[in-house]
Design a protein around this motif. Sequence first.
Motif, PDB file in Angstrom:
ATOM      1  N   VAL A 115      -2.842   6.210   0.761  1.00 36.64           N
ATOM      2  CA  VAL A 115      -4.246   6.067   1.175  1.00 36.64           C
ATOM      3  C   VAL A 115      -4.877   7.447   1.202  1.00 36.64           C
ATOM      4  CG1 VAL A 115      -5.838   5.368   3.012  1.00 36.64           C
ATOM      5  CG2 VAL A 115      -3.774   4.017   2.579  1.00 36.64           C
ATOM      6  N   VAL A 126      -7.509   3.195  -1.477  1.00 32.66           N
ATOM      7  CA  VAL A 126      -6.196   2.594  -1.242  1.00 32.66           C
ATOM      8  C   VAL A 126      -5.483   2.404  -2.569  1.00 32.66           C
ATOM      9  CG1 VAL A 126      -4.989   0.649  -0.182  1.00 32.66           C
ATOM     10  CG2 VAL A 126      -7.193   1.389   0.727  1.00 32.66           C
ATOM     11  N   ASP A 144     -11.981   4.286   2.693  1.00 35.57           N
ATOM     12  CA  ASP A 144     -10.634   4.658   2.254  1.00 35.57           C
ATOM     13  C   ASP A 144     -10.438   4.314   0.777  1.00 35.57           C
ATOM     14  OD1 ASP A 144     -10.018   5.476   4.782  1.00 35.57           O
ATOM     15  OD2 ASP A 144      -8.651   3.822   5.250  1.00 35.57           O
ATOM     16  N   LEU A 165      -6.593   0.301   7.789  1.00 30.81           N
ATOM     17  CA  LEU A 165      -7.526   0.669   6.725  1.00 30.81           C
ATOM     18  C   LEU A 165      -8.943   0.719   7.276  1.00 30.81           C
ATOM     19  CD1 LEU A 165      -6.122  -1.567   3.831  1.00 30.81           C
ATOM     20  CD2 LEU A 165      -5.688   0.869   4.244  1.00 30.81           C
ATOM     21  N   VAL A 178       0.872  -1.183   0.000  1.00 28.14           N
ATOM     22  CA  VAL A 178       0.000   0.000   0.000  1.00 28.14           C
ATOM     23  C   VAL A 178       0.905   1.228   0.000  1.00 28.14           C
ATOM     24  CG1 VAL A 178      -1.704   1.316   1.294  1.00 28.14           C
ATOM     25  CG2 VAL A 178      -1.895  -1.172   1.169  1.00 28.14           C
TER      26      VAL A 178
END
Length: 453
Positions: free
Chosen positions: A185, A206, A204, A200, A182
């Motif tokens: 975000v 991502v 969100d 998370l 990731v």
Amino acid sequence: MKIIIAGDGKVGLTLTQKLAAEGHDLTLIDSKQSVLDSSIERFDVMGVQGNCASMIILEKADVRHADLLIAATSTDEVNLLCCMTAHGLNPALNTIARIRNPEYGKQIFTMRDVYSLSLIINPEKQAAREIERLIKYPGFLQRDTFAKSRVEIVELRVAKDSGLCDVRLLDLERTVKCKVLVCAVSRGGEVSIPGGHFILREGDHVFITATSENLTLLLQNLGVITHKAKRVMICGGGRIGYYLAERLAKNRVMVQLIEQDRERCEELADRLPPEVCVINGDASSQFLLESEGIQDCDVFVTMTGMDEMNMILSLYAKNCGVPQVITKVGHLEKSSIHDSLDLGSVICPKELCCNEIVRYVRAKQNTEGAALTLHNIADGQVEALEFVADEQTKFLDTPLSEIKLRQNILIACITHGSNTVIPSGDSVYRIGDSVIIVAKGGMTLLQLNDIFQ
């Protein structure tokens, strides 16, 4: 660089904002003084009022000492004449023209030297290509490719019932059962490059880096069902609608294209393959959409001339249970609105066009070690760039744990030949390796060495 931007519309304004922030010497040309005054007031730029295809106006803009001219007026013919005239006055000048009319496609490509063009930009064609990629590989809101399509950065929205919801990033690999990273975000309009303890949450957006193979595994392990689109409904018969319908028809996808203007419908029916069903009607009519089978289509694409209409239609398609929805917007400035609404994939032709031009400018500014690929993600708040390590690159063969990077910089991926890795602290890069960098905060990275403290 000394850059002239001819045309201060949506594309011209966005380019002015991006290039002025990078410290370039900009001169704007536009036929309307009021438009110029607005940009001059906002940015540290010069302005010349008049016809950009006129030799006199180009002389006033000091074209003989310019490095680059970008012709982005609303008229293809003016853009072409502007580039030809400017190049005649300054043979060393690089020129970029926005050409949108499909009729000029082959002609411009085969005669680009005659027109003195360094780069040709077609925002609508770029948008159609991007939408086709999303349709071909459903499951993600956005897909950006690097390292000759071996690596991607994709966007996912965390739903309430998603396997990603309430997952700590340190536990992500165990949850999705494949190696991914990731890299950014977006939460409530605020973007961060998260650490391992970041959790998370529902809603969100991502942005995930991984190889194409692992992204397929990611979708499977999250239970996201994807299948090849067989029927696509397009609302809006403009240039993007035309390009997209043409590309989908070549791939044997059934296309229904809804356009309100009857004359335009007849034109589209004549120019598009017979497999495309052109429907003359109002796409905002619930009766029309239901009678044409919106509830049974695989993909619903909204690309009318109004952002608000596109958003409403996309929300209705989502409510009808359409598996994949794609929304075209002209202004990403409304990103907080986009984030709060489930609009599916959001495409902005203006941004796609400007990103390519900015990448070209950076490559010209720094001919050695320039980025091979540049993508804006997270509503333009983050840049993802691909560089190739060379003899001049610092810290070759040094473990990443021993390298100090600038703040808000992340090395997202390293490709050694055909081997691609999501890096750890023990990873190293060598000469010839492709290195993907994610950077937040409006910093300008001209070469790989710019990422180090």
